[in-house]
Design a protein around this motif. Structure first.
Motif, PDB file in Angstrom:
ATOM      1  N   ALA A 168       0.962  -0.937   0.251  1.00 46.10           N
ATOM      2  CA  ALA A 168      -0.029  -0.427  -0.394  1.00 46.10           C
ATOM      3  C   ALA A 168       0.880   1.374   0.173  1.00 46.10           C
ATOM      4  O   ALA A 168       1.749   1.235   1.036  1.00 46.10           O
ATOM      5  N   THR A 169       0.975   1.784  -1.181  1.00 44.31           N
ATOM      6  CA  THR A 169       1.436   3.536  -0.910  1.00 44.31           C
ATOM      7  C   THR A 169       0.446   4.806  -1.734  1.00 44.31           C
ATOM      8  O   THR A 169      -0.679   4.371  -2.201  1.00 44.31           O
ATOM      9  N   THR A 170       1.093   5.850  -1.532  1.00 44.17           N
ATOM     10  CA  THR A 170      -0.040   6.131  -2.108  1.00 44.17           C
ATOM     11  C   THR A 170       1.101   7.185  -3.214  1.00 44.17           C
ATOM     12  O   THR A 170       0.296   8.109  -4.213  1.00 44.17           O
ATOM     13  N   GLY A 171       1.748   6.510  -3.894  1.00 42.10           N
ATOM     14  CA  GLY A 171       2.793   6.456  -4.888  1.00 42.10           C
ATOM     15  C   GLY A 171       2.081   6.337  -6.187  1.00 42.10           C
ATOM     16  O   GLY A 171       1.270   4.932  -6.496  1.00 42.10           O
ATOM     17  N   ALA A 172       1.740   7.015  -7.020  1.00 37.90           N
ATOM     18  CA  ALA A 172       0.592   6.888  -8.503  1.00 37.90           C
ATOM     19  C   ALA A 172       1.326   5.524  -9.027  1.00 37.90           C
ATOM     20  O   ALA A 172       2.514   5.413  -9.410  1.00 37.90           O
ATOM     21  N   TRP A 173       0.597   4.715  -9.141  1.00 35.05           N
ATOM     22  CA  TRP A 173       0.753   3.568 -10.210  1.00 35.05           C
ATOM     23  C   TRP A 173       1.290   3.825 -11.522  1.00 35.05           C
ATOM     24  O   TRP A 173       0.128   4.424 -12.139  1.00 35.05           O
ATOM     25  N   TRP A 193      -5.833  -2.744  -4.698  1.00 36.09           N
ATOM     26  CA  TRP A 193      -6.166  -1.469  -6.009  1.00 36.09           C
ATOM     27  C   TRP A 193      -5.579  -0.406  -6.480  1.00 36.09           C
ATOM     28  O   TRP A 193      -5.325  -0.048  -5.406  1.00 36.09           O
ATOM     29  N   LEU A 194      -5.013  -1.534  -7.416  1.00 37.13           N
ATOM     30  CA  LEU A 194      -4.176   0.259  -8.155  1.00 37.13           C
ATOM     31  C   LEU A 194      -4.070   1.084  -8.837  1.00 37.13           C
ATOM     32  O   LEU A 194      -5.398   0.145 -10.015  1.00 37.13           O
ATOM     33  N   SER A 195      -3.987   1.835  -8.912  1.00 36.19           N
ATOM     34  CA  SER A 195      -4.210   3.277  -9.780  1.00 36.19           C
ATOM     35  C   SER A 195      -3.117   3.916  -9.414  1.00 36.19           C
ATOM     36  O   SER A 195      -2.699   4.396  -8.723  1.00 36.19           O
ATOM     37  N   GLY A 196      -3.343   6.050 -10.625  1.00 38.89           N
ATOM     38  CA  GLY A 196      -2.967   7.223 -10.445  1.00 38.89           C
ATOM     39  C   GLY A 196      -2.795   7.088  -8.979  1.00 38.89           C
ATOM     40  O   GLY A 196      -2.189   8.272  -8.134  1.00 38.89           O
ATOM     41  N   GLY A 198      -2.048   5.128  -6.149  1.00 36.69           N
ATOM     42  CA  GLY A 198      -1.210   4.654  -5.583  1.00 36.69           C
ATOM     43  C   GLY A 198      -2.528   3.004  -5.501  1.00 36.69           C
ATOM     44  O   GLY A 198      -2.643   2.297  -6.182  1.00 36.69           O
ATOM     45  N   ALA A 199      -1.840   2.809  -4.249  1.00 34.68           N
ATOM     46  CA  ALA A 199      -2.057   1.407  -3.939  1.00 34.68           C
ATOM     47  C   ALA A 199      -2.852   0.952  -2.906  1.00 34.68           C
ATOM     48  O   ALA A 199      -2.379   1.590  -1.787  1.00 34.68           O
TER      49      ALA A 199
END
Length: 254
Positions: A168-173, A193-196, A198-199
């Motif tokens: 889990a991260t707020t960095g953009a996928w 969930w992976l998205s712009g 993050g995760a």
């Protein structure tokens, strides 16, 4: 945060897994044997890494929540002689357990996972320490020819800790959005969930929406695959396998 192992159970299991690690080391004919899952290390290197790391985390926890980073191991250095090395390793575990027990689960602590979904608390440190010790116990057992599955209670918490703390991260996928599921045959599932944005992760109770890719296996098999100890082909993968390749190669900016 989803339900996790209780704090006393985390401390008990850290002690148990640490004892299993020492037992594997005690059974090694030579501390110079290579560790297949950490090929740059000998078994002695692995012991030094585990002991120094526990001493470092003990010092970091004991210092309180305001330290700017993880503190170095206060020493002493790992001895060469086997009996002394085992005693040094046992003392490393004791220092960690004493520090975490004294602090309690809710006190703040410096952690490297600031952008994850895990709290920055001593309880979360203990949870992740259990997983690090458990995976390295597998490494040590494998080095002496007898890699054992992680205990189910440890591994189930390990999958959850991985998706909340490591993934889990707020960095953009940087790829197209994707949904990833992990299913333990013991009866627990998780979704990422992976998205712009993050995760983001959650324990999965049931869903009408299919994942883009999923992995199914025992909790131990999943943990060992997630930490690169076994290939993803060792579990049942369904869907777009390229997503796992991208996920494991991803180094998000936060």
């Amino acid at each position: 945060m989803n339900e996790a192992l209780a704090f006393p159970d985390l401390l008990r299991l850290i002690d148990e897994r640490s004892a299993a690690f020492r037992a594997a080391v005690a059974g090694a004919p030579d501390l110079g044997v290579r560790v297949p899952t950490c090929p740059e290390w000998t078994l002695w290197d692995l012991v030094r890494h585990l002991g120094d790391g526990r001493r470092s985390w003990a010092a970091t926890v004991a210092a309180g929540p305001d330290v700017p980073g993880r503190l170095p191991s206060p020493g002493p250095a790992a001895p060469e002689e086997r009996a002394a090395l085992s005693a040094w390793l046992a003392e490393s575990t004791r220092l960690l357990l004493d520090a975490v027990r004294e602090a309690g689960p809710d006190r703040g602590c410096w952690t490297w996972w600031g952008a994850s979904q895990s709290p920055r608390t001593c309880g979360a440190v203990a949870r992740h320490q259990l997983q690090e010790i458990s995976v390295h116990t597998y490494d040590a057992q494998l080095a002496v020819g007898d890699g054992q599955p992680l205990p189910a209670v440890v591994a189930l918490d390990g999958v959850e800790d991985f998706v909340f703390t490591v993934c889990a991260t707020t960095g953009a996928w940087p790829h197209e959005p994707a949904v990833v599921d992990y299913h333990a045959t013991e009866g627990r599932s998780w979704r990422v969930w992976l998205s712009g944005d993050g995760a983001r992760a959650a324990r999965l109770a049931g869903s009408d929406t299919a994942a883009d890719v999923s992995a199914r296996g025992t909790a131990s098999e999943l943990v060992l695959a997630l930490y690169g100890r076994r290939p993803m082909e060792s579990v049942d993968v369904a869907g777009d396998r390229r997503i796992f390749d991208r996920l494991f190669a991803w180094e998000p900016e936060v």
